[in-house]
Design an enzyme around this catalytic site. Structure first.
Site, mmCIF file in Angstrom:
data_model
loop_
_atom_site.group_PDB
_atom_site.id
_atom_site.type_symbol
_atom_site.label_atom_id
_atom_site.label_comp_id
_atom_site.label_asym_id
_atom_site.label_seq_id
_atom_site.Cartn_x
_atom_site.Cartn_y
_atom_site.Cartn_z
ATOM 1 N N HIS A 79 50.219 -28.336 14.044
ATOM 2 C CA HIS A 79 51.123 -28.683 15.147
ATOM 3 C C HIS A 79 51.886 -29.950 14.838
ATOM 4 O O HIS A 79 51.333 -30.929 14.360
ATOM 5 C CB HIS A 79 50.344 -28.840 16.458
ATOM 6 C CG HIS A 79 50.041 -27.516 17.096
ATOM 7 N ND1 HIS A 79 50.831 -26.963 18.065
ATOM 8 C CD2 HIS A 79 49.046 -26.621 16.866
ATOM 9 C CE1 HIS A 79 50.344 -25.778 18.411
ATOM 10 N NE2 HIS A 79 49.258 -25.551 17.700
ATOM 11 N N TYR A 214 50.722 -31.490 27.834
ATOM 12 C CA TYR A 214 49.889 -32.395 28.630
ATOM 13 C C TYR A 214 50.701 -32.720 29.875
ATOM 14 O O TYR A 214 51.736 -33.397 29.776
ATOM 15 C CB TYR A 214 49.584 -33.684 27.866
ATOM 16 C CG TYR A 214 48.606 -33.514 26.715
ATOM 17 C CD1 TYR A 214 49.007 -32.991 25.490
ATOM 18 C CD2 TYR A 214 47.272 -33.909 26.859
ATOM 19 C CE1 TYR A 214 48.106 -32.858 24.432
ATOM 20 C CE2 TYR A 214 46.364 -33.775 25.803
ATOM 21 C CZ TYR A 214 46.787 -33.247 24.596
ATOM 22 O OH TYR A 214 45.897 -33.122 23.557
ATOM 23 N N PRO A 306 38.262 -36.001 26.863
ATOM 24 C CA PRO A 306 38.944 -35.115 25.912
ATOM 25 C C PRO A 306 40.461 -35.275 25.872
ATOM 26 O O PRO A 306 41.117 -34.689 25.006
ATOM 27 C CB PRO A 306 38.568 -33.707 26.408
ATOM 28 C CG PRO A 306 38.235 -33.876 27.852
ATOM 29 C CD PRO A 306 37.688 -35.253 28.010
ATOM 30 N N LYS A 310 40.058 -36.922 20.633
ATOM 31 C CA LYS A 310 39.525 -37.787 19.582
ATOM 32 C C LYS A 310 38.065 -37.511 19.206
ATOM 33 O O LYS A 310 37.587 -37.981 18.165
ATOM 34 C CB LYS A 310 39.634 -39.262 20.020
ATOM 35 C CG LYS A 310 41.014 -39.828 19.863
ATOM 36 C CD LYS A 310 41.273 -40.261 18.432
ATOM 37 C CE LYS A 310 42.734 -40.319 18.077
ATOM 38 N NZ LYS A 310 43.305 -39.056 17.603
ATOM 39 N N TYR A 398 47.398 -40.487 18.321
ATOM 40 C CA TYR A 398 47.010 -39.080 18.462
ATOM 41 C C TYR A 398 46.740 -38.444 17.095
ATOM 42 O O TYR A 398 45.789 -37.677 16.938
ATOM 43 C CB TYR A 398 48.119 -38.319 19.191
ATOM 44 C CG TYR A 398 47.730 -36.942 19.685
ATOM 45 C CD1 TYR A 398 47.228 -36.745 20.964
ATOM 46 C CD2 TYR A 398 47.866 -35.815 18.862
ATOM 47 C CE1 TYR A 398 46.877 -35.486 21.420
ATOM 48 C CE2 TYR A 398 47.508 -34.551 19.305
ATOM 49 C CZ TYR A 398 47.021 -34.389 20.591
ATOM 50 O OH TYR A 398 46.659 -33.139 21.031
HETATM 51 C C1 PHB Z 1 41.534 -27.802 23.247
HETATM 52 O O1 PHB Z 1 42.320 -26.997 22.721
HETATM 53 O O2 PHB Z 1 40.407 -27.446 23.613
HETATM 54 C C2 PHB Z 1 41.973 -29.194 23.477
HETATM 55 C C3 PHB Z 1 43.147 -29.645 22.890
HETATM 56 C C4 PHB Z 1 43.564 -30.955 23.114
HETATM 57 C C5 PHB Z 1 42.798 -31.803 23.895
HETATM 58 C C6 PHB Z 1 41.623 -31.360 24.471
HETATM 59 C C7 PHB Z 1 41.206 -30.055 24.265
HETATM 60 O O3 PHB Z 1 43.235 -33.073 24.137
#
Ligand code: PHB
Length: 404
Positions: A79, A214, A306, A310, A398
């Site tokens: 990504h 997000y 989450p 990280k 990130y």
């Molecule tokens: C996920 O795909 O489970 C996932 C991706 C990004 C995050 C948290 C979980 O920040």
């Protein structure tokens, strides 16, 4: 009746056979440093536990360059950015242009499957369904742990002991190893709880957008993630005591859609939901990440919310630091890097704690929030997305700071 323990002698005894423990075991074995891993759960359970799936480039390299498996490159999805969505508008952060990096979406259970297969292929000593009941002699040159074989049909009275030079606690957020030593022994725990949790779903549906979204919305946070062309992972902020049985598929889709609604008419692609889980989280750090000759790594020593993706990356960074220290110890006899382990690892841990806390507070809405706070967070999102420096700050954190 208690029996005499059956003793195994090894150099590094690793409690915990999740990604951190197995990666360390793999790296050590490559250098001819023998080690034993014990893990309470069985292989199937871990292989089917869904957890966050973003890997930094450095974490990917730790899997590919050390010969674990290339599957992360073929099955994983590279990504180039994330979409920060607020006030119903999308703001794409393009990582290669901002910080010359990308991330890879590859679920943590796949990482585990690859590592477990690599250890098996290379003849590693990994004992599943082995429950550690005691850690002993941590301040001596021969730390030990005791375990019982809890697999079906095993003798529950039989006790096993692993004697080692270095004991590693990589046994997850409820770490037995960590809890075996406490504040009385000069340790301190730092933690905060959050007044919200994530409701996570897996759905059979096509991707809703090329990049992860997000979203900050008046209804709360949502994350639109992915697993494959046909399976998607999504989350929405919920109460910590939310009951999954109260949520029909229709109710979930309408809640998720509300959180990404906007004047651009963006619509989620929906499908049958086949997994619903409430995930609680907190920010936690144990200091120091060591007691005598026991060293903690990964979630055993720290957990992050989450939102910054990280968790696994931080565990792998610990493993890199610990592996370097162990390699130096066994090749030169010097304990210098082992002595420095906790301080070295904690620098990155606190950077990741800060980033994860920052992302979480900027993107979530508190039910009891002063409206000033809600507006301030939007001001913060505007600041970050409207400035190249702001975008770079987020992108650098990130995609991951360089390994020590
Ligand atoms: C996920 O795909 O489970 C996932 C991706 C990004 C995050 C948290 C979980 O920040």
């Amino acid at each position: 009746m208690a029996e005499t323990p059956r003793v195994t002698r090894t150099k590094v005894g690793i409690v915990g056979g999740g990604p951190a423990g197995l990666l360390l075991s793999h790296l050590l074995a490559k250098q001819g440093i023998d080690n034993v891993v014990v893990e309470k759960r069985d292989h199937e359970t871990i292989a089917n536990t869904h957890r966050a799936g973003i890997l930094e480039q450095q974490a990917v390299r730790m899997l590919t360059d050390t010969g674990v498996d290339g599957r992360v490159l073929t099955v994983g999805d590279e990504h180039e950015g994330i979409d920060l969505r607020f006030k119903g508008e999308s703001h794409l952060l393009h990582f290669p242009e901002l910080v010359d990096a990308t991330v890879t979406l590859y679920a943590q259970n796949e990482v585990f499957v690859d590592l477990a297969a690599a250890r098996k292929r290379d003849g590693g000593d990994v004992r599943f369904e082995a429950e550690v009941t005691e850690v002993l002699d941590l301040e001596t040159d021969t730390p030990k742990f005791r375990y019982r074989d809890i697999s079906a049909g095993a003798n529950p009275d039989e006790v096993f002991e692993v004697h080692c030079d270095i004991l590693v606690g990589a046994d997850g957020s409820r770490s037995f190893c960590r809890r075996a030593v406490g504040s009385a022994q000069g340790h301190q725990d730092f933690k905060i709880e959050y007044p919200f949790a994530w409701f996570g779903i897996l759905t059979e549906a096509p991707k809703s957008s090329p990049e992860l979204i997000y979203a900050n919305s008046p209804e709360g946070f949502a994350l639109i993630s992915q697993r494959s062309e046909t399976v998607q992972r999504m989350y929405f902020q919920c109460a910590p005591d939310e009951n999954v049985d109260d949520w029909s598929d229709d109710r979930i889709w309408s809640e998720l859609q509300k959180r990404v609604d906007g004047p651009d008419g963006f619509q989620l692609k929906t499908g049958p939901i086949f997994d619903k889980t409430v995930l609680n989280f907190r920010s936690f750090v144990r200091e120091p990440m060591r007691h005598g000759n026991m060293f903690l790594a990964g979630d055993a020593a720290h957990t992050v919310p989450p939102t910054g993706a990280k968790g696994l990356n931080l565990a792998f960074a610990d493993v890199q630091v610990l592996f370097n220290a162990l390699e130096s110890f066994y090749s030169s006899g010097s304990r210098d890097l082992l002595e420095a382990y906790s301080d070295t690892a904690l620098k990155r841990v606190w950077k990741a704690q800060n980033f994860s806390y920052w992302m979480t507070s900027m993107l979530h809405t508190r039910a009891d929030a002063n409206p000033f706070e809600t507006k301030r967070a939007l001001g913060e999102l505007e600041t970050v997305t409207s400035s190249r420096y702001g975008q770079q700050y987020l992108a650098e954190s990130y995609t991951g700071w360089p390994h020590a």
